[in-house]
Motif scaffolding. Structure first.
Motif, PDB file in Angstrom:
ATOM      1  N   ASP A  31       0.875  -1.173   0.000  1.00 12.83           N
ATOM      2  CA  ASP A  31       0.000   0.000   0.000  1.00 12.83           C
ATOM      3  C   ASP A  31       0.905   1.214   0.000  1.00 12.83           C
ATOM      4  N   SER A  38      -2.895  10.142   4.813  1.00 11.08           N
ATOM      5  CA  SER A  38      -3.318   8.893   4.179  1.00 11.08           C
ATOM      6  C   SER A  38      -2.619   7.680   4.798  1.00 11.08           C
ATOM      7  N   ARG A  40      -2.059   7.399   7.957  1.00  9.84           N
ATOM      8  CA  ARG A  40      -2.882   7.106   9.143  1.00  9.84           C
ATOM      9  C   ARG A  40      -4.142   6.348   8.746  1.00  9.84           C
ATOM     10  N   ARG A  41      -4.735   6.745   7.607  1.00 11.28           N
ATOM     11  CA  ARG A  41      -5.953   6.035   7.150  1.00 11.28           C
ATOM     12  C   ARG A  41      -5.633   4.571   6.877  1.00 11.28           C
ATOM     13  N   CYS A  42      -4.510   4.318   6.202  1.00  7.59           N
ATOM     14  CA  CYS A  42      -4.125   2.925   5.916  1.00  7.59           C
ATOM     15  C   CYS A  42      -3.983   2.137   7.208  1.00  7.59           C
ATOM     16  N   ALA A  44      -5.312   2.729  10.053  1.00  7.02           N
ATOM     17  CA  ALA A  44      -6.589   2.547  10.739  1.00  7.02           C
ATOM     18  C   ALA A  44      -7.358   1.395  10.098  1.00  7.02           C
ATOM     19  N   ASP A  45      -7.216   1.239   8.778  1.00  6.39           N
ATOM     20  CA  ASP A  45      -7.918   0.175   8.063  1.00  6.39           C
ATOM     21  C   ASP A  45      -7.374  -1.204   8.398  1.00  6.39           C
ATOM     22  N   ARG A  46      -6.066  -1.287   8.482  1.00  6.44           N
ATOM     23  CA  ARG A  46      -5.482  -2.600   8.762  1.00  6.44           C
ATOM     24  C   ARG A  46      -4.216  -2.431   9.582  1.00  6.44           C
ATOM     25  N   SER A  47      -4.045  -3.316  10.570  1.00  2.00           N
ATOM     26  CA  SER A  47      -2.884  -3.161  11.446  1.00  2.00           C
ATOM     27  C   SER A  47      -1.933  -4.343  11.285  1.00  2.00           C
ATOM     28  N   TYR A  49       0.337  -4.808   8.867  1.00  2.78           N
ATOM     29  CA  TYR A  49       1.485  -4.583   7.997  1.00  2.78           C
ATOM     30  C   TYR A  49       2.725  -5.299   8.537  1.00  2.78           C
TER      31      TYR A  49
END
Ligand SMILES: Nc1ncnc2c1ncn2[C@@H]1O[C@H](COP(=O)(O)OP(=O)(O)OP(=O)(O)O)[C@@H](O)[C@H]1O
Ligand SMILES: [Mg+2]
Length: 475
Positions: A31, A38, A40-42, A44-47, A49
């Motif tokens: 990603d 953005s 932070r948005r990523c 928040a969507d998935r942790s 990584y």
């Protein structure tokens, strides 16, 4: 397991694309984000990584902020910083903020791939950890100490390794916790502490608990290499590059490739060598003497010295820039006087292992002996304790070691410097020489006549020990 995923945060589209392609080729889903918001948005969507790579300067803030946030909210995600070329300060700051590593621009793809592999190993360790049984406890209490609350550790293997660092004092518990954290990071660590406090042991643990554990751990005593051989020892040489170079020789950096290089007694590095080392650490390449090519190296640097480096920097004998680079994070090993509560525990452990090594039944310590050990002033810390016990086992006639078997006063050089009054019939020089000779003889005996070791214990260079031995005719 599903495909691993990385988050790349950079405002330059070209670099984003390059990183995206490189990571994808390594089998990662990627990603990308062009700013903090953005990213932070990523997150928040998935942790989940497996890795985050972030640039420092972003349109809406600093990458350091992201590192801080990830360490706070997603501790399990290894995050690395992309820094501008030549900005050593930025790299150091990022490591201090908790980045596990950095890569500088223009991004060298081989360096990047090494970094990604390390991150993925960290991630893999975590996955294995989650699968393993959760709780484990450390060390059994001996009869003489009250049992401590069990400590919960990451997993069985790690707790087993950490048990090599014995002690239940708060000071040692903190050291163990710090070591676990440092093992994840790739940052250079400087380990300070007096002689015999366990600096080398700590360095090994940092290596063994980290993602490089399968790769070599190479320890080098910087004070023991003659200065004229130093460059060849560290960087290797090509056959015929100087008189005596009759074959190619691999340097310590190459030997440690993929693993850890432990620079012990780093304060003893001569200044010209400090310059060369700094260059290697910054550029992550070495050139063997007489070699045409620079070799890429991927080595984590740990260093230690029983001498505090700061004063040496101030008096000009240690380069400030190298100090700054090695001492990104400092781990301090407490001396025995700060944790007398651990002495009985340590002594019990060493007696068992001495018995085992020497193939003898283990001895126990009498109450008077334990008390004497607790009171003793250890200039050589844990190493001195080991030596005292070895001698006691040799001298002891029965199963129980008494205070006398310890012969603590025989070679005591009191920690308060309480040297006896100078006899009136002796000149000061004479008297000092006498004291020095005794100290040298004791150190040699304690080091089992290993000169390198004796020099280390005395806090002098090998050369200087050799000189003194010659002066006093000690062989
Ligand atoms: N907390 C500890 N638990 C068990 N063994 C220890 C501990 N601390 C030190 N030791 C042992 O004491 C000895 C000295 O430790 P080490 O060589 O790591 O010390 P050092 O700080 O590097 O000493 P020096 O400054 O003299 O080089 C080693 O045998 C080591 O295994
Ligand atoms: Mg050491």
């Amino acid at each position: 397991m599903s495909q691993m995923r990385a988050l790349v945060v950079d405002d330059e589209p070209d670099l984003r694309e390059l990183l995206d392609i490189t990571l994808s080729r390594m089998g990662l889903d990627v990603d990308t984000a062009e700013d903090l918001a953005s990213a932070r948005r990523c997150l928040a969507d998935r942790s989940d990584y497996a890795l985050c790579l972030t640039d420092m300067r972003l349109p809406d803030g600093n990458g350091l902020t992201l590192i801080k946030e990830i360490n706070r909210d997603h501790e399990q995600i290894p995050v690395a910083m992309i820094t501008a070329f030549g900005k050593v300060e930025d790299a150091v700051t990022a490591l201090k903020y908790g980045a596990f590593d950095f890569v500088s621009k223009p991004v060298d793809l081989e360096v990047l791939r090494n970094l990604v592999r390390t991150a993925l190993k960290l991630r893999q360790d975590d996955a294995e950890k989650a699968a393993a049984e959760p709780a484990a406890t450390v060390g059994k209490a001996p009869a003489t100490e009250k049992p401590a609350a069990p400590e919960v550790l990451d997993d069985d293997e790690k707790s087993l390794l950490l048990q090599r660092l014995i002690g239940r004092s708060e000071a040692i518990k903190r050291v163990r916790q710090t070591i676990v954290k440092l093992a994840r990071s790739q940052a250079p660590v400087f380990i300070s502490g007096d002689s015999g406090t366990g600096k080398e042991l700590a360095a090994r643990l940092i290596h063994d608990l980290g993602p490089r554990s399968e790769e070599p751990f190479i320890a080098v005593n910087c004070g023991a290499i003659p200065s004229e051989l130093m460059e060849s020892e560290f960087f290797g040489h090509i056959k015929g590059s100087f008189t005596g170079a009759d074959a190619d020789k691999e340097g310590l950096f190459q030997a440690a490739q993929g693993g850890t290089l432990f620079l012990d007694e780093v304060a003893d590095l001569p200044l010209p060598m400090q310059v060369k080392l700094l260059r290697v650490i910054q550029e992550k390449t070495v050139r063997p003497i007489g070699g045409r090519q620079e070799l890429k190296i991927d080595v984590r640097i740990l260093s230690a010295s029983h001498k505090p480096l700061k004063p040496l920097v101030e008096d000009g004998s240690f380069r400030n820039d190298l100090y700054y680079r090695l001492n990104v994070i400092e781990l301090h090993m407490p001396c025995l006087a700060e944790r007398r509560g651990d002495i009985a525990l340590l002594a019990g452990h060493f007696l068992d292992s001495i018995g085992e090594q020497w193939g003898e039944p283990p001895r126990t310590l009498g109450e008077d002996a334990i008390e004497a050990l607790r009171q003793h002033n250890y200039s050589g810390n844990v190493r001195e304790l080991v030596n005292i016990l070895q001698r006691a086992v040799t001298l002891c006639e029965g199963d129980v070691i008494t205070r006398d078997d310890l012969s603590l006063d025989q070679d005591a050089i009191p920690a308060d410097g309480g040297i006896a009054e100078r006899p009136e019939d002796r000149s000061l020089d004479d008297y000092i020489e006498d004291v020095e000779r005794r100290i040298l003889e004791n150190a040699l005996r304690e080091a089992r006549y290993n000169k390198t070791e004796a020099a280390r214990q005395l806090g002098i260079t090998f050369r200087s020990l050799r000189y003194k031995l010659k002066k006093y005719g000690i062989d």
